[in-house]
Design a protein around this motif. Sequence first.
Motif, PDB file in Angstrom:
ATOM      1  N   UNK A   1       0.850  -1.195   0.000  1.00 19.91           N
ATOM      2  CA  UNK A   1       0.000   0.000   0.000  1.00 19.91           C
ATOM      3  C   UNK A   1       0.882   1.241   0.000  1.00 19.91           C
ATOM      4  N   UNK A   2       0.364   2.315  -0.611  1.00 19.36           N
ATOM      5  CA  UNK A   2       1.046   3.596  -0.552  1.00 19.36           C
ATOM      6  C   UNK A   2       0.517   4.337   0.667  1.00 19.36           C
ATOM      7  N   UNK A   3       1.450   4.787   1.517  1.00 19.61           N
ATOM      8  CA  UNK A   3       1.081   5.461   2.759  1.00 19.61           C
ATOM      9  C   UNK A   3       1.724   6.843   2.736  1.00 19.61           C
ATOM     10  N   UNK A   4       0.946   7.861   3.073  1.00 19.59           N
ATOM     11  CA  UNK A   4       1.452   9.231   3.074  1.00 19.59           C
ATOM     12  C   UNK A   4       2.278   9.489   4.338  1.00 19.59           C
ATOM     13  N   UNK A   5       3.205  10.429   4.232  1.00 23.22           N
ATOM     14  CA  UNK A   5       4.028  10.850   5.370  1.00 23.22           C
ATOM     15  C   UNK A   5       3.120  11.194   6.546  1.00 23.22           C
ATOM     16  N   UNK A   6       3.516  10.785   7.731  1.00 24.91           N
ATOM     17  CA  UNK A   6       2.828  11.036   9.005  1.00 24.91           C
ATOM     18  C   UNK A   6       1.568  10.196   9.226  1.00 24.91           C
ATOM     19  N   UNK A   7       1.166   9.365   8.230  1.00 30.23           N
ATOM     20  CA  UNK A   7       0.038   8.468   8.457  1.00 30.23           C
ATOM     21  C   UNK A   7       0.524   7.235   9.215  1.00 30.23           C
TER      22      UNK A   7
ATOM     23  N   UNK B   1       0.264   0.002  23.678  1.00 30.68           N
ATOM     24  CA  UNK B   1       0.308  -0.145  22.221  1.00 30.68           C
ATOM     25  C   UNK B   1       0.617   1.229  21.660  1.00 30.68           C
ATOM     26  N   UNK B   2       1.543   1.281  20.705  1.00 32.19           N
ATOM     27  CA  UNK B   2       1.955   2.552  20.130  1.00 32.19           C
ATOM     28  C   UNK B   2       1.853   2.492  18.611  1.00 32.19           C
ATOM     29  N   UNK B   3       1.260   3.537  18.020  1.00 29.08           N
ATOM     30  CA  UNK B   3       1.184   3.617  16.556  1.00 29.08           C
ATOM     31  C   UNK B   3       2.556   3.882  15.969  1.00 29.08           C
ATOM     32  N   UNK B   4       2.747   3.404  14.742  1.00 30.37           N
ATOM     33  CA  UNK B   4       3.962   3.675  13.971  1.00 30.37           C
ATOM     34  C   UNK B   4       3.601   4.644  12.859  1.00 30.37           C
ATOM     35  N   UNK B   5       4.366   5.718  12.733  1.00 34.78           N
ATOM     36  CA  UNK B   5       4.044   6.759  11.759  1.00 34.78           C
ATOM     37  C   UNK B   5       5.026   6.728  10.594  1.00 34.78           C
ATOM     38  N   UNK B   6       4.487   6.856   9.394  1.00 36.18           N
ATOM     39  CA  UNK B   6       5.283   6.826   8.174  1.00 36.18           C
ATOM     40  C   UNK B   6       6.186   8.063   8.117  1.00 36.18           C
ATOM     41  N   UNK B   7       7.515   7.878   8.034  1.00 32.54           N
ATOM     42  CA  UNK B   7       8.420   9.029   8.011  1.00 32.54           C
ATOM     43  C   UNK B   7       8.483   9.734   6.653  1.00 32.54           C
ATOM     44  N   UNK B   8       8.180   8.999   5.588  1.00 32.23           N
ATOM     45  CA  UNK B   8       8.212   9.530   4.218  1.00 32.23           C
ATOM     46  C   UNK B   8       7.063   8.903   3.441  1.00 32.23           C
ATOM     47  N   UNK B   9       6.487   9.646   2.509  1.00 35.70           N
ATOM     48  CA  UNK B   9       5.445   9.074   1.654  1.00 35.70           C
ATOM     49  C   UNK B   9       6.062   8.014   0.751  1.00 35.70           C
ATOM     50  N   UNK B  10       5.334   6.909   0.579  1.00 36.87           N
ATOM     51  CA  UNK B  10       5.824   5.873  -0.309  1.00 36.87           C
ATOM     52  C   UNK B  10       5.046   4.588  -0.171  1.00 36.87           C
ATOM     53  N   UNK B  11       5.432   3.603  -0.987  1.00 35.44           N
ATOM     54  CA  UNK B  11       4.786   2.299  -0.952  1.00 35.44           C
ATOM     55  C   UNK B  11       5.554   1.375  -0.024  1.00 35.44           C
ATOM     56  N   UNK B  12       4.833   0.722   0.882  1.00 37.57           N
ATOM     57  CA  UNK B  12       5.445  -0.261   1.766  1.00 37.57           C
ATOM     58  C   UNK B  12       5.701  -1.518   0.933  1.00 37.57           C
ATOM     59  N   UNK B  13       6.984  -1.823   0.697  1.00 35.45           N
ATOM     60  CA  UNK B  13       7.336  -2.931  -0.192  1.00 35.45           C
ATOM     61  C   UNK B  13       7.698  -4.209   0.546  1.00 35.45           C
TER      62      UNK B  13
END
Length: 126
Positions: free
Chosen positions: A48-54, A65-77
């Motif tokens: 999936x492509x996830x935007x920065x900070x999502x 439990x702690x959320x993990x935040x996307x540091x850069x926009x991109x596709x999780x490969x």
Amino acid sequence: MNIPSELKYTKDHEWIKIEGEIATVGITDFAQKELGDIVYVDVDTVDETVEKDEVFGSVEAVKTVSDLFMPLSGEVTELNEVLEDEPEKVNTDPYGDGWMIKISISNVSEIEGLLSAEAYQELIGA
């Protein structure tokens, strides 16, 4: 405190290792110590492509439990599948075997917004 100088960091305590268009992401030594013993890593955003900070997943420790935040926009490969059976790798080797995801960076200009090791050290007061 272990804060490798060759990595980039976020205010949310993720580390990022950038190799061309690919970035490896995990949580910092500081973050894993704050969380305590990690018992489960949940990432359901592969391909999936996830935007920065999502939010791209979560880490479950004994107490929280702690959320993990996307540091850069991109596709999780890729997801570090070792963590499915050995989530404690995040505690024992956060910058090595405890990495969480690899992403294909979609907006390289966002790299400029990441923290250096020195700036991250200041943020956590190390």
